[in-house]
Design a protein around this motif. Structure first.
Motif, PDB file in Angstrom:
ATOM      1  N   MET A  36       3.781  -4.677  -5.278  1.00 37.39           N
ATOM      2  CA  MET A  36       2.684  -3.867  -5.799  1.00 37.39           C
ATOM      3  C   MET A  36       3.261  -2.831  -6.758  1.00 37.39           C
ATOM      4  N   ARG A  37       2.381  -2.265  -7.594  1.00 38.76           N
ATOM      5  CA  ARG A  37       2.760  -1.208  -8.520  1.00 38.76           C
ATOM      6  C   ARG A  37       2.138   0.114  -8.086  1.00 38.76           C
ATOM      7  N   ARG A  38       2.780   1.192  -8.489  1.00 37.73           N
ATOM      8  CA  ARG A  38       2.293   2.524  -8.147  1.00 37.73           C
ATOM      9  C   ARG A  38       0.912   2.750  -8.749  1.00 37.73           C
ATOM     10  N   GLY A  39      -0.034   3.147  -7.892  1.00 41.47           N
ATOM     11  CA  GLY A  39      -1.359   3.504  -8.349  1.00 41.47           C
ATOM     12  C   GLY A  39      -2.282   2.339  -8.653  1.00 41.47           C
ATOM     13  N   VAL A  40      -1.839   1.115  -8.426  1.00 37.63           N
ATOM     14  CA  VAL A  40      -2.656  -0.066  -8.720  1.00 37.63           C
ATOM     15  C   VAL A  40      -2.743  -0.923  -7.466  1.00 37.63           C
ATOM     16  N   HIS A  41      -3.937  -1.012  -6.872  1.00 38.13           N
ATOM     17  CA  HIS A  41      -4.103  -1.788  -5.651  1.00 38.13           C
ATOM     18  C   HIS A  41      -4.327  -3.256  -6.005  1.00 38.13           C
ATOM     19  N   GLU A  42      -3.245  -3.933  -6.288  1.00 37.54           N
ATOM     20  CA  GLU A  42      -3.269  -5.366  -6.601  1.00 37.54           C
ATOM     21  C   GLU A  42      -2.102  -6.031  -5.891  1.00 37.54           C
ATOM     22  N   HIS A  43      -2.405  -6.932  -4.962  1.00 39.59           N
ATOM     23  CA  HIS A  43      -1.367  -7.645  -4.224  1.00 39.59           C
ATOM     24  C   HIS A  43      -0.694  -8.660  -5.147  1.00 39.59           C
ATOM     25  N   LEU A  44       0.622  -8.525  -5.303  1.00 38.19           N
ATOM     26  CA  LEU A  44       1.356  -9.338  -6.260  1.00 38.19           C
ATOM     27  C   LEU A  44       2.422 -10.176  -5.554  1.00 38.19           C
ATOM     28  N   PRO A  45       2.706 -11.377  -6.080  1.00 43.05           N
ATOM     29  CA  PRO A  45       3.861 -12.128  -5.577  1.00 43.05           C
ATOM     30  C   PRO A  45       5.145 -11.324  -5.751  1.00 43.05           C
ATOM     31  N   PHE A  46       6.118 -11.609  -4.917  1.00 40.48           N
ATOM     32  CA  PHE A  46       7.382 -10.874  -4.944  1.00 40.48           C
ATOM     33  C   PHE A  46       8.047 -11.009  -6.315  1.00 40.48           C
ATOM     34  N   GLY A  47       8.542  -9.880  -6.799  1.00 42.43           N
ATOM     35  CA  GLY A  47       9.190  -9.843  -8.099  1.00 42.43           C
ATOM     36  C   GLY A  47       8.282  -9.472  -9.240  1.00 42.43           C
ATOM     37  N   GLU A  48       6.969  -9.378  -8.997  1.00 43.80           N
ATOM     38  CA  GLU A  48       6.027  -9.038 -10.061  1.00 43.80           C
ATOM     39  C   GLU A  48       5.575  -7.585 -10.012  1.00 43.80           C
TER      40      GLU A  48
ATOM     41  N   HIS B 185       0.823  -1.201   0.000  1.00 49.66           N
ATOM     42  CA  HIS B 185       0.000   0.000   0.000  1.00 49.66           C
ATOM     43  C   HIS B 185       0.865   1.262   0.000  1.00 49.66           C
ATOM     44  N   CYS B 186       2.015   1.215   0.660  1.00 46.27           N
ATOM     45  CA  CYS B 186       2.931   2.357   0.630  1.00 46.27           C
ATOM     46  C   CYS B 186       3.381   2.630  -0.801  1.00 46.27           C
ATOM     47  N   GLN B 187       3.729   1.562  -1.519  1.00 42.39           N
ATOM     48  CA  GLN B 187       4.132   1.718  -2.918  1.00 42.39           C
ATOM     49  C   GLN B 187       2.969   2.224  -3.764  1.00 42.39           C
ATOM     50  N   CYS B 188       1.774   1.768  -3.451  1.00 41.94           N
ATOM     51  CA  CYS B 188       0.598   2.084  -4.250  1.00 41.94           C
ATOM     52  C   CYS B 188       0.237   3.557  -4.176  1.00 41.94           C
ATOM     53  N   LEU B 189       0.183   4.147  -2.966  1.00 40.19           N
ATOM     54  CA  LEU B 189      -0.396   5.485  -2.895  1.00 40.19           C
ATOM     55  C   LEU B 189       0.260   6.476  -1.947  1.00 40.19           C
ATOM     56  N   GLU B 190       1.230   6.091  -1.121  1.00 36.61           N
ATOM     57  CA  GLU B 190       1.860   7.078  -0.251  1.00 36.61           C
ATOM     58  C   GLU B 190       2.867   7.926  -1.038  1.00 36.61           C
ATOM     59  N   GLN B 191       2.997   9.202  -0.655  1.00 35.71           N
ATOM     60  CA  GLN B 191       3.995  10.051  -1.307  1.00 35.71           C
ATOM     61  C   GLN B 191       5.408   9.628  -0.930  1.00 35.71           C
ATOM     62  N   ALA B 192       5.598   9.224   0.309  1.00 41.35           N
ATOM     63  CA  ALA B 192       6.909   8.765   0.765  1.00 41.35           C
ATOM     64  C   ALA B 192       7.206   7.369   0.229  1.00 41.35           C
ATOM     65  N   SER B 193       8.472   7.021   0.154  1.00 41.05           N
ATOM     66  CA  SER B 193       8.867   5.686  -0.281  1.00 41.05           C
ATOM     67  C   SER B 193       8.484   4.653   0.774  1.00 41.05           C
ATOM     68  N   PRO B 194       8.384   3.373   0.397  1.00 46.62           N
ATOM     69  CA  PRO B 194       8.118   2.355   1.416  1.00 46.62           C
ATOM     70  C   PRO B 194       9.138   2.361   2.557  1.00 46.62           C
ATOM     71  N   VAL B 195      10.396   2.605   2.250  1.00 42.88           N
ATOM     72  CA  VAL B 195      11.417   2.654   3.299  1.00 42.88           C
ATOM     73  C   VAL B 195      11.121   3.776   4.281  1.00 42.88           C
ATOM     74  N   ASP B 196      10.806   4.961   3.753  1.00 46.28           N
ATOM     75  CA  ASP B 196      10.495   6.087   4.633  1.00 46.28           C
ATOM     76  C   ASP B 196       9.203   5.849   5.407  1.00 46.28           C
ATOM     77  N   CYS B 197       8.243   5.164   4.779  1.00 48.50           N
ATOM     78  CA  CYS B 197       7.004   4.834   5.498  1.00 48.50           C
ATOM     79  C   CYS B 197       7.291   3.944   6.704  1.00 48.50           C
ATOM     80  N   VAL B 198       8.160   2.956   6.524  1.00 46.70           N
ATOM     81  CA  VAL B 198       8.524   2.077   7.642  1.00 46.70           C
ATOM     82  C   VAL B 198       9.126   2.893   8.774  1.00 46.70           C
TER      83      VAL B 198
END
Length: 285
Positions: free
Chosen positions: A219-231, A191-204
């Motif tokens: 996950m991809r930016r702007g797309v709320h789809e839970h993906l296996p690692f590496g996708e 979810h951090c990758q999807c929609l937060e302005q801060a990076s996932p690292v900074d969110c943590v």
């Protein structure tokens, strides 16, 4: 790593709960994110206390920690996904969700869980923000009180599309509720990758003081789809290093793989997920 890895049972719904727990222990997971649902410790079924104590015994036997998750899609209403929510216009419907969460706190206490996870829900059409926040705080108050009595943290999750969707909304809720000690945060890395302005690292790092539960997936930016690692798009080594550092600040909870739409391949994904996290995480201390 000091990260304690878990896997969510909402990604293992084709397995009996006992089989799912045995699989995770065999793969080397430290714990499980247990979603209370009709196929896994049904919170609405009879003899809940007896069934909960049997699961507690199995968890102890396998050496698994646990966080109780409450995101089952149709556990309260067979026709409305995640309905009713804490924002429902009908007070009785909101009370049903509150009652489920209070029940989940009781289950968590019996299991010795690290936290109880929840989320706000989607804003009903035609509802203004002020009304939504009033409903949320009112519906959560009995849950927070139950968590205080049980000594189990309540960990609310910012969820894309919900009233409480960003980390800033979590702080707004805490302020509205009077900064109650039991009310903490579930941080979902995707979810951090999807929609937060801060990076996932900074969110943590920003979330660390309030963190009670972590979920992780790609996950991809702007797309709320839970993906296996590496996708997806997340650069995991720095994220895992930041999560590993939480142990130095006292975080003892789980980091749970969250792939709720992949149960058809659950056992295989549970295996490949832990292999990925071990490969890209920091070395053991």
């Amino acid at each position: 790593m000091t990260i304690r890895l878990g896997y969510g049972t909402n990604g293992l719904t084709d397995l009996r709960l006992g089989d799912a727990l045995g699989l995770l222990a065999d793969l080397g997971y430290d714990g499980v994110g247990l979603t209370l649902d009709h196929m896994h410790l049904d919170p609405m079924g009879p003899d809940l206390l007896a069934r909960t104590r049997r699961v507690a015994g199995r968890l102890q036997e396998l050496g698994l920690g646990v966080t109780v998750e409450t995101g089952a899609r149709y556990v309260l209403d067979p026709r409305r996904k995640h309905g009713p929510s804490l924002l429902d216009p009908d007070p009785e419907a909101r009370a049903a969700r509150t009652g489920l969460l209070v029940r989940a706190v009781g289950v968590a206490a019996e299991l010795g869980a690290h936290a109880v996870h929840c989320f706000s829900g989607v804003m009903p059409p035609g509802t203004d923000a002020g009304t939504g926040w009033d409903r949320l705080t009112g519906a959560l108050t009995p849950v927070i009180d139950a968590a205080q009595r049980a000594g189990v943290p309540l960990a609310i999750e910012p969820e894309p599309g919900h009233l409480l969707s960003h980390l800033s909304d979590f702080h707004h809720l805490r302020a509205l509720c009077g900064e109650p000690e039991p009310l903490g945060l579930t941080l979902d890395i995707g979810h951090c990758q999807c929609l937060e302005q801060a990076s996932p690292v900074d969110c943590v790092r920003d979330a660390a003081p309030w963190l009670r539960h972590v979920q992780i997936e790609d996950m991809r930016r702007g797309v709320h789809e839970h993906l296996p690692f590496g996708e997806g798009e997340i650069d995991f080594p720095p994220v895992l290093a930041a999560l590993d550092a939480l142990g130095d600040n006292g975080y003892q909870g789980l980091t749970v793989v969250e792939l709720p739409r992949h149960s058809h391949a659950g056992p295989e994904l549970a295996r490949t997920s832990i292999e990925f996290l071990r490969k890209y995480g920091p070395p053991s201390r």
